[in-house]
Design a protein around this motif. Structure first.
Motif, short mmCIF file in Angstrom:
data_model
loop_
_atom_site.label_atom_id
_atom_site.label_comp_id
_atom_site.label_asym_id
_atom_site.label_seq_id
_atom_site.Cartn_x
_atom_site.Cartn_y
_atom_site.Cartn_z
N ASN A 331 17.31 -56.69 -6.47
CA ASN A 331 17.43 -55.17 -7.11
C ASN A 331 18.32 -54.58 -6.31
OD1 ASN A 331 16.35 -56.23 -9.80
ND2 ASN A 331 14.47 -56.07 -8.24
N ILE A 332 19.18 -53.44 -6.77
CA ILE A 332 19.78 -52.80 -6.06
C ILE A 332 19.20 -51.16 -6.29
CG2 ILE A 332 21.80 -51.57 -4.98
CD1 ILE A 332 23.49 -54.23 -5.54
N SER A 333 18.81 -50.50 -5.16
CA SER A 333 18.22 -49.22 -5.40
C SER A 333 19.34 -48.18 -5.75
CB SER A 333 17.30 -48.73 -4.30
OG SER A 333 18.36 -48.40 -3.21
N ASP A 334 18.84 -47.07 -6.33
CA ASP A 334 19.90 -45.80 -6.63
C ASP A 334 19.62 -45.31 -4.98
OD1 ASP A 334 20.27 -45.93 -8.87
OD2 ASP A 334 18.40 -44.77 -9.59
N SER A 335 20.31 -44.21 -4.71
CA SER A 335 20.59 -43.53 -3.51
C SER A 335 19.27 -43.41 -2.83
CB SER A 335 21.45 -42.14 -3.48
OG SER A 335 21.44 -41.65 -2.02
N LEU A 336 19.11 -43.39 -1.39
CA LEU A 336 17.75 -43.18 -0.68
C LEU A 336 18.06 -41.94 0.34
CD1 LEU A 336 16.75 -46.85 0.44
CD2 LEU A 336 16.02 -45.71 -1.50
N THR A 337 19.31 -41.50 0.11
CA THR A 337 19.43 -40.33 0.80
C THR A 337 20.12 -39.27 -0.25
OG1 THR A 337 21.67 -41.25 1.34
CG2 THR A 337 19.69 -41.60 3.08
#
Length: 644
Positions: A331-337
């Motif tokens: 799974n690839i997350s949305d932006s963490l920054t």
């Protein structure tokens, strides 16, 4: 408020390269600044104390440009502080001294000297260090009076003449001073990942021939010294690598022949037993790097990290560079920054620290989303920083194009203003809403400034980003459509006083534009390409770049390369044009600028060429301070002459 001038960048503090100490108590980072008196850049180490929530300066010599944390929670950095070592280095002896300092303060002490020119280093789990050593295999036979080329490429931008020079991985033991090399003298090593006693690395072994595009992947045992080849060179295009466990690795790669499509890498898993590759997660964006353009940053830092089976990586998505996470399940997350451009980062499981450009704020550190450094807050508080106005529209080819407009800093309703259209390089990069000193300076000098991301740009997937073999067609039309849209939305721009500029790909496009339209009243072509036929044979990346960007090479279809070359259309140019080039730019060699300059001069077209000595392709971003000032002065004077 003060106006942003050409030399305002001398006041900026360039923050970069944050990383947590092994015990998690500190965050180390680098702060660089331009030193006009010495015409160079200085850099020092700082730490952020997690408990006290305070920043502390660790060095003051201006020579701490890179560092690592040791396993003992000390900071290690290379520097030439000993006169004897300096003399030996100046005499050509390959030596690198390292100094060590505690994050709690005190003086930096000499730690050890390595008998090699070290250009990269990392701490190993067992206390040793993995070094990247630059080795000259022709050192004993070189003469100052002439150069010998017997391989391709033979030079590199920012590197000088590279013939017979290799970057080699070596393991250094500070206890006994032993330096043991991982591969042979003629192997060029590029990337590495370490897990326990395993070293996974990418390299290209070659000697006095032509270096291909795709490195091989190798597995080295740090305990036994044994090496196993997992992927032969030139068999598959790969990007970043990371060891997942003792049995498999994560590899960014392309599943098929990308030669004529300029595809992005996807995530694969490699079996360390036999080197077999299996697709893990498809991906259609950059991996482990951002591409948001700005001339207001300096330094480097981490673009990827594997932690507890999760892979953190920077990726350009749409017009921004975000930090994302690929977890164990794919799974690839949305932006963490949050920022417009995450330039580097570190994560220790509990906390995330990132170096970000957030909108018109210069790079600062953010801990779990909260700003913890404030080196450049004064810029927004004291200077007339213009906020870019974003908009998107549908171009004539049906694609959505994203762009920005900056109004003059002293903007008044009802007044007519000149404008500068800025085209980014790459073309696989992006413009964003970040602080760009040069464009802020133009806006403060009374110009509208506008820019966009046409087809070929990064962040929008392969379909949008692939203009292989069609340079100067759809991308050119996007740029002209964008210009029309800006002039329609902003009637305060005087259509008779619009200039155009760009560097690298933007320089190519500037050359192309003046051969295809007279709508711009002035142009500045920077570090440009004018002839793809010659570019293939004089650029440090020419023999590889030309195929997956121009759709052919001179042996396959020289007619296509010439068709896409601005030099062919130079006789049409009537636009006053300034050329900016550097004589050590081996990416876009000065022959490209000289050819276009000579061609338009024959038209009787007003033209001028400024050739900067001792500079390379990075003049506008990392050139010597005085040369950066002179470059911007030449550009502004040229625009003022024809647009004001």
């Amino acid at each position: 408020m003060k106006k942003i001038e050409i030399d305002t960048f001398l006041k900026f503090q360039f923050v970069s390269n944050p990383s947590f100490s092994p015990d998690g108590k500190y965050i180390a980072f680098v702060v660089s600044n331009a030193d006009r008196a010495e015409n160079t850049y200085k850099a020092n180490l700082y730490v952020y104390d997690m408990a006290e929530k305070k920043v502390r300066k660790m060095t003051s010599g201006g020579d701490a440009k890179s560092y690592v944390w040791t396993n003992d929670n000390t900071l290690l950095f290379p520097a030439a502080r000993c006169s004897e070592v300096k003399k030996k280095q100046e005499a050509g002896e390959a030596l690198t001294s390292f100094y060590e300092i505690s994050p709690e303060g005190g003086e930096a002490c000499h730690a050890f000297t390595v008998p090699a020119k070290i250009i990269g280093f990392k701490a190993l789990p067992d206390g040793r260090f993995l070094m990247t050593a630059s080795q000259d295999n022709h050192k004993d036979t070189r003469k100052k009076s002439y150069e010998v080329f017997d391989e391709l490429p033979f030079w590199g931008n920012g590197l000088g003449y590279t013939n017979a020079k290799r970057n080699r991985f070596a393991v250094y033991n500070r206890e006994n001073g032993e330096l043991s090399y991982v591969a042979c003298d003629w192997t060029d090593c590029t990337q590495s990942s370490v897990l326990g006693d395993l070293l996974l690395y990418k390299a290209y072994p070659w000697k006095q021939n032509v270096r291909g595009l795709n490195e091989g992947i190798y597995l080295y045992n740090l305990k036994t010294g044994e090496t196993k080849t997992l992927l032969e060179p030139d068999t598959m295009h790969t990007g970043t690598i990371e060891l997942l466990n003792e049995n498999e690795a994560l590899v960014a790669a392309i599943d098929s022949d990308y030669r004529y499509t300029n595809k992005y890498n996807s995530f694969y898993k490699m079996n360390l037993a036999d080197g077999s590759m299996n697709l893990f997660v498809p991906y259609d964006a950059s991996i482990a790097s951002g591409s948001v353009g700005s001339d207001a940053r300096y330094g480097s830092g981490r673009g990827q990290k594997l932690l507890n089976g999760d892979f953190y990586f920077i990726s350009t998505v749409d017009d921004f560079a975000w930090l994302r996470k690929l977890d164990k399940d794919g799974n690839i997350s949305d932006s963490l920054t949050k920022g417009s451009s995450c330039d580097s980062f570190d994560v220790n499981g509990e906390h995330l620290v990132s170096c970000e450009l957030q909108g018109t704020k210069l790079a600062e550190l953010y801990l779990d989303g909260e700003q913890i450094t404030h080196f450049n807050d004064f810029v927004g508080e004291e200077y007339s920083v213009v906020t870019p106005e974003a908009f998107s529209f549908t171009a004539s080819d049906g694609y959505e194009i994203h762009g920005w407009v900056m109004k003059p800093a002293d903007y008044e309703e009802g007044v007519s203003y000149p404008a500068i259209f800025h085209i980014h390089g790459g073309p696989r990069t992006v413009f964003s809403d970040v602080f760009h000193h040069e464009m802020q300076m133009w806006a403060n000098a009374g110009y509208f400034v506008f820019y966009c991301n046409p087809r070929g740009s990064d962040g929008r997937g392969t379909d949008f980003g692939n203009i292989n073999g069609i340079y100067g067609t759809v991308d050119y039309q996007n740029l002209m459509d964008f210009t029309d849209e800006v002039l329609k939305r902003y009637p305060q721009i005087d259509t008779a006083r619009v200039g155009v500029t760009g560097g690298s790909y933007g320089g190519f496009m500037t050359n192309w534009i003046v051969g295809h339209t007279d709508r711009f009243k002035a142009a500045v072509s920077q570090r440009s390409i004018s002839n793809w036929v010659s570019f293939e044979h004089n650029s440090d990346i020419g023999h590889t770049f030309i195929v997956n960007n121009q759709g052919a090479n001179t042996r396959e279809n020289v007619e296509l390369l010439w068709k896409q070359s601005p030099l062919q259309y130079a006789p049409n140019c009537k636009t006053p044009i300034l050329f900016i080039h550097s004589d050590e730019d081996y990416r876009c060699y000065m022959a490209e600028g000289l050819a276009m300059y000579s061609a338009v001069m024959r038209n009787g077209c007003p033209s001028r060429l400024c050739l900067f000595h001792g500079e390379n392709h990075e003049l506008s971003r990392g050139g010597k301070p005085e040369n950066r000032i002179d470059r911007m002065t030449e550009i502004l004077n040229w625009m003022d002459q024809y647009l004001k």
